[in-house]
Design a protein around this motif. Structure first.
Motif, PDB file in Angstrom:
ATOM      1  N   TRP A  20       4.336   2.349   9.814  1.00 52.61           N
ATOM      2  CA  TRP A  20       3.731   1.874   8.576  1.00 52.61           C
ATOM      3  C   TRP A  20       4.751   1.209   7.650  1.00 52.61           C
ATOM      4  O   TRP A  20       4.448   0.218   6.995  1.00 52.61           O
ATOM      5  N   LYS A  21       5.971   1.731   7.612  1.00 55.81           N
ATOM      6  CA  LYS A  21       7.011   1.102   6.796  1.00 55.81           C
ATOM      7  C   LYS A  21       7.351  -0.278   7.347  1.00 55.81           C
ATOM      8  O   LYS A  21       7.556  -1.221   6.578  1.00 55.81           O
ATOM      9  N   THR A  22       7.419  -0.393   8.672  1.00 51.68           N
ATOM     10  CA  THR A  22       7.689  -1.682   9.301  1.00 51.68           C
ATOM     11  C   THR A  22       6.625  -2.705   8.936  1.00 51.68           C
ATOM     12  O   THR A  22       6.907  -3.886   8.781  1.00 51.68           O
ATOM     13  N   ALA A  71       4.233  -0.927   4.266  1.00 54.35           N
ATOM     14  CA  ALA A  71       3.708   0.147   3.419  1.00 54.35           C
ATOM     15  C   ALA A  71       4.850   0.986   2.848  1.00 54.35           C
ATOM     16  O   ALA A  71       5.951   1.018   3.386  1.00 54.35           O
ATOM     17  N   THR A  72       4.554   1.670   1.767  1.00 46.39           N
ATOM     18  CA  THR A  72       5.457   2.661   1.199  1.00 46.39           C
ATOM     19  C   THR A  72       4.874   4.022   1.553  1.00 46.39           C
ATOM     20  O   THR A  72       3.703   4.275   1.282  1.00 46.39           O
ATOM     21  N   VAL A  73       5.666   4.875   2.186  1.00 42.73           N
ATOM     22  CA  VAL A  73       5.197   6.206   2.553  1.00 42.73           C
ATOM     23  C   VAL A  73       5.788   7.193   1.545  1.00 42.73           C
ATOM     24  O   VAL A  73       7.000   7.324   1.430  1.00 42.73           O
ATOM     25  N   LEU A  74       4.894   7.834   0.809  1.00 43.88           N
ATOM     26  CA  LEU A  74       5.290   8.761  -0.244  1.00 43.88           C
ATOM     27  C   LEU A  74       5.592  10.155   0.311  1.00 43.88           C
ATOM     28  O   LEU A  74       5.003  10.576   1.303  1.00 43.88           O
ATOM     29  N   LYS A  75       6.461  10.850  -0.370  1.00 44.08           N
ATOM     30  CA  LYS A  75       6.752  12.247  -0.036  1.00 44.08           C
ATOM     31  C   LYS A  75       5.641  13.127  -0.596  1.00 44.08           C
ATOM     32  O   LYS A  75       4.948  12.753  -1.545  1.00 44.08           O
ATOM     33  N   VAL A 118       7.779  11.019  11.755  1.00 47.12           N
ATOM     34  CA  VAL A 118       8.747   9.921  11.896  1.00 47.12           C
ATOM     35  C   VAL A 118       8.091   8.717  12.576  1.00 47.12           C
ATOM     36  O   VAL A 118       8.276   7.575  12.142  1.00 47.12           O
ATOM     37  N   ARG A 119       7.305   8.962  13.598  1.00 46.79           N
ATOM     38  CA  ARG A 119       6.622   7.873  14.319  1.00 46.79           C
ATOM     39  C   ARG A 119       5.673   7.125  13.396  1.00 46.79           C
ATOM     40  O   ARG A 119       5.670   5.889  13.346  1.00 46.79           O
ATOM     41  N   MET A 135       0.845  -1.180   0.000  1.00 49.76           N
ATOM     42  CA  MET A 135       0.000   0.000   0.000  1.00 49.76           C
ATOM     43  C   MET A 135       0.885   1.236   0.000  1.00 49.76           C
ATOM     44  O   MET A 135       1.871   1.297   0.725  1.00 49.76           O
ATOM     45  N   LYS A 136       0.501   2.207  -0.811  1.00 46.75           N
ATOM     46  CA  LYS A 136       1.223   3.480  -0.871  1.00 46.75           C
ATOM     47  C   LYS A 136       0.426   4.522  -0.095  1.00 46.75           C
ATOM     48  O   LYS A 136      -0.749   4.762  -0.392  1.00 46.75           O
ATOM     49  N   ILE A 137       1.085   5.130   0.885  1.00 50.01           N
ATOM     50  CA  ILE A 137       0.441   6.119   1.754  1.00 50.01           C
ATOM     51  C   ILE A 137       1.100   7.471   1.550  1.00 50.01           C
ATOM     52  O   ILE A 137       2.324   7.593   1.635  1.00 50.01           O
ATOM     53  N   LEU A 138       0.285   8.476   1.294  1.00 47.19           N
ATOM     54  CA  LEU A 138       0.771   9.852   1.240  1.00 47.19           C
ATOM     55  C   LEU A 138       0.441  10.481   2.589  1.00 47.19           C
ATOM     56  O   LEU A 138      -0.721  10.582   2.965  1.00 47.19           O
TER      57      LEU A 138
END
Length: 103
Positions: free
Chosen positions: A20-22, A25-29, A14-15, A1-4
């Protein structure tokens, strides 16, 4: 899942990103050209409701979860009116997104 994630608070960002990365998920800029599956907006961010409206227009198919540090009916209603599909308390936002990741 890609999260913006739209969050100006570095500690919260950061938290949330870490959790979510752990979980995979992919966290988008903010300036990413990729299409997110989910948008998460901190209501304490500058012009949060304006960003929600812009993000809703740009990413019509994505769910948008707005979160705030405490219950603020006025802010939550404004976020819904701007296009948020869900509202969450800051303390529950990690788990709310984790549930979506497990689905």
């Amino acid at each position: 899942m890609k999260i913006l994630l739209w969050c100006d608070d570095l500690i919260n960002r950061v938290r949330l990103e870490s959790a979510w990365k752990t979980a995979g998920a992919t966290v988008l800029k903010k300036n990413s050209t990729e299409v997110p599956d989910l948008v998460v907006v901190d209501l304490q961010a500058r012009n949060a409701c304006e960003h929600i409206a812009q993000l809703r227009q740009k990413h019509a198919q994505a769910g948008i979860i707005a979160f705030g540090p405490h219950f603020d009916a006025e802010a939550f209603e404004a976020a819904k009116a701007a296009g948020a599909t869900e509202i969450a308390a800051q303390g529950s936002i990690v788990e709310r997104v984790m549930r979506r990741l497990r689905e």
